[in-house]
Design an enzyme around this catalytic site. Structure first.
Site, mmCIF file in Angstrom:
data_model
loop_
_atom_site.group_PDB
_atom_site.id
_atom_site.type_symbol
_atom_site.label_atom_id
_atom_site.label_comp_id
_atom_site.label_asym_id
_atom_site.label_seq_id
_atom_site.Cartn_x
_atom_site.Cartn_y
_atom_site.Cartn_z
ATOM 1 N N GLU A 78 18.495 -15.158 18.699
ATOM 2 C CA GLU A 78 17.302 -15.834 18.145
ATOM 3 C C GLU A 78 17.751 -17.188 17.498
ATOM 4 O O GLU A 78 18.367 -17.076 16.765
ATOM 5 C CB GLU A 78 16.592 -14.995 17.351
ATOM 6 C CG GLU A 78 16.283 -13.718 18.216
ATOM 7 C CD GLU A 78 14.853 -13.788 19.360
ATOM 8 O OE1 GLU A 78 14.517 -15.008 19.286
ATOM 9 O OE2 GLU A 78 14.640 -12.949 20.244
ATOM 10 N N ARG A 88 1.265 -6.066 17.405
ATOM 11 C CA ARG A 88 0.540 -5.588 18.663
ATOM 12 C C ARG A 88 0.229 -4.104 18.543
ATOM 13 O O ARG A 88 -0.749 -3.564 19.071
ATOM 14 C CB ARG A 88 1.533 -5.993 19.893
ATOM 15 C CG ARG A 88 0.843 -5.811 21.295
ATOM 16 C CD ARG A 88 1.726 -6.127 22.309
ATOM 17 N NE ARG A 88 3.067 -5.644 22.430
ATOM 18 C CZ ARG A 88 3.340 -4.209 22.545
ATOM 19 N NH1 ARG A 88 2.530 -3.229 23.132
ATOM 20 N NH2 ARG A 88 4.548 -3.885 22.346
ATOM 21 N N CYS A 141 10.686 -7.966 14.016
ATOM 22 C CA CYS A 141 12.040 -8.564 14.087
ATOM 23 C C CYS A 141 11.763 -9.810 13.720
ATOM 24 O O CYS A 141 12.659 -10.254 12.965
ATOM 25 C CB CYS A 141 12.389 -8.273 15.680
ATOM 26 S SG CYS A 141 12.912 -6.760 15.972
ATOM 27 N N HIS A 165 18.316 -10.080 19.705
ATOM 28 C CA HIS A 165 17.641 -8.928 20.388
ATOM 29 C C HIS A 165 18.245 -8.645 21.459
ATOM 30 O O HIS A 165 18.907 -9.151 22.260
ATOM 31 C CB HIS A 165 16.124 -9.589 20.928
ATOM 32 C CG HIS A 165 14.857 -9.247 20.074
ATOM 33 N ND1 HIS A 165 14.260 -10.382 19.685
ATOM 34 C CD2 HIS A 165 14.609 -8.284 19.497
ATOM 35 C CE1 HIS A 165 13.200 -9.711 18.931
ATOM 36 N NE2 HIS A 165 13.414 -8.419 18.721
HETATM 37 N N1 PCA Z 1 12.145 -4.555 17.875
HETATM 38 C C1 PCA Z 1 10.876 -4.702 17.181
HETATM 39 C C2 PCA Z 1 10.950 -4.170 15.844
HETATM 40 C C3 PCA Z 1 11.793 -3.337 15.741
HETATM 41 C C4 PCA Z 1 12.834 -3.419 17.098
HETATM 42 O O1 PCA Z 1 13.945 -3.055 17.147
HETATM 43 C C5 PCA Z 1 10.497 -6.107 17.320
HETATM 44 O O2 PCA Z 1 11.217 -6.854 18.337
HETATM 45 O O3 PCA Z 1 9.714 -6.650 16.733
#
Ligand code: PCA
Length: 212
Positions: A78, A88, A141, A165
Site C-alpha cells: 500500500e 462497510r 486496514c 494487503h
Molecule cells: N483486512 C481488513 C481489516 C482486517 C484485515 O485483515 C481491511 O482490509 O480493512
C-alpha cells in the site's frame, strides 16, 4: 534493526486471517534483524492502540502491518492511508463508523515511507505476484496504515512504516469464485518485502502506477 510485524485476527465471518497466519510463519530473525510479531484486533481505535503500546515497548525501526484483502489477486504493497473510517461491515467489537475522521488534527493522507516500488519489484523477481496499491480501503486496514503513519509523522519520527494487503488463502475460496494465494507464497512475499525494506532507505522511480 528491529521490525514490528503485525497481522489482523479473523473478521467478517471468516475463521482464519491469512495475514496473521503468514506473520506467524515469518522467522524471528531475517538476516541480522529481529522480527517482533504481533496479532492485532480487527477493531477501529483498539488496533492502533495495541500497535502504539508495542512501539513503546519494543522501539522498532520499522512497523509493517499485514491485512487480508479478499478478492485481490496479488500481494499489494500500500502507498497511502487516508483520514477516514467508513465501515462497510462492523468490526469485531460491533463498531461501524461511517464517514468519520480518524484524527481531527491529522493530515488528509499519509504516504508509507517504505520503498514500496522496490518491495514490489523484489517480490515479483521471486515469481510471486505483487502490485503497488493506491487504496487500502476505508476499513480497519486503512485505519491502521493511516494511524501508523500519523504516529510516525507526529511522535516517532525515526520509524519507517507501511502496510501490505494479502489475498485469501485457497481454503477460504474453495468454491472457486475468488482469487487466492498459498500461505507459503504469502509468507515468502512478506519476508522479501522486509528484506528489501531493511536494506533500502530510498525508493526508485520504477513503473508500477495504475489507471484505476
Ligand atoms: N483486512 C481488513 C481489516 C482486517 C484485515 O485483515 C481491511 O482490509 O480493512
Amino acid at each position: 534493526m528491529k521490525v514490528l510485524l503485525t497481522g489482523f485476527d479473523p473478521f467478517g465471518g471468516e475463521s482464519i486471517n491469512p495475514a496473521y497466519e503468514a506473520v506467524a510463519l515469518v522467522p524471528d530473525m531475517i538476516q541480522t534483524h529481529d522480527i517482533i510479531k504481533l496479532e492485532i484486533p480487527t477493531v477501529f481505535r483498539k488496533s492502533i492502540q495495541v500497535i502504539e503500546s508495542a512501539i513503546i515497548e519494543h522501539q522498532p525501526d520499522i512497523v509493517l502491518a499485514i491485512g487480508q484483502a479478499g478478492g485481490r489477486m496479488a500481494i499489494a504493497v500500500e502507498r497511502v492511508g487516508i483520514n477516514v473510517d467508513d465501515g462497510r461491515i462492523a468490526d469485531n467489537e460491533g463498531n461501524q463508523p461511517i464517514d468519520e475522521v480518524i484524527e481531527r488534527d491529522g493530515k488528509n493522507a499519509y504516504f508509507s515511507n517504505l520503498p514500496i516500488k522496490k518491495m514490489v519489484e523484489a517480490i515479483k523477481a521471486q515469481n510471486i505476484p505483487a502490485v503497488v496499491s493506491n487504496s487500502a480501503g476505508t476499513y480497519v486496514c486503512n485505519h491502521v496504515l493511516y494511524g501508523i503513519m500519523h504516529l510516525i509523522n507526529t511522535k516517532y519520527k525515526d520509524i519507517r512504516g507501511g502496510f501490505i494487503h494479502v489475498p485469501f488463502l485457497p481454503q477460504q475460496v474453495v468454491n472457486g469464485n475468488m482469487a487466492s494465494m498459498s500461505l507459503d507464497l504469502i509468507t515468502r512475499g512478506i519476508e522479501i518485502a522486509i528484506e528489501t525494506a531493511v536494506s533500502n532507505y530510498t525508493d526508485e522511480k520504477l513503473v508500477g502506477g495504475s489507471i484505476f
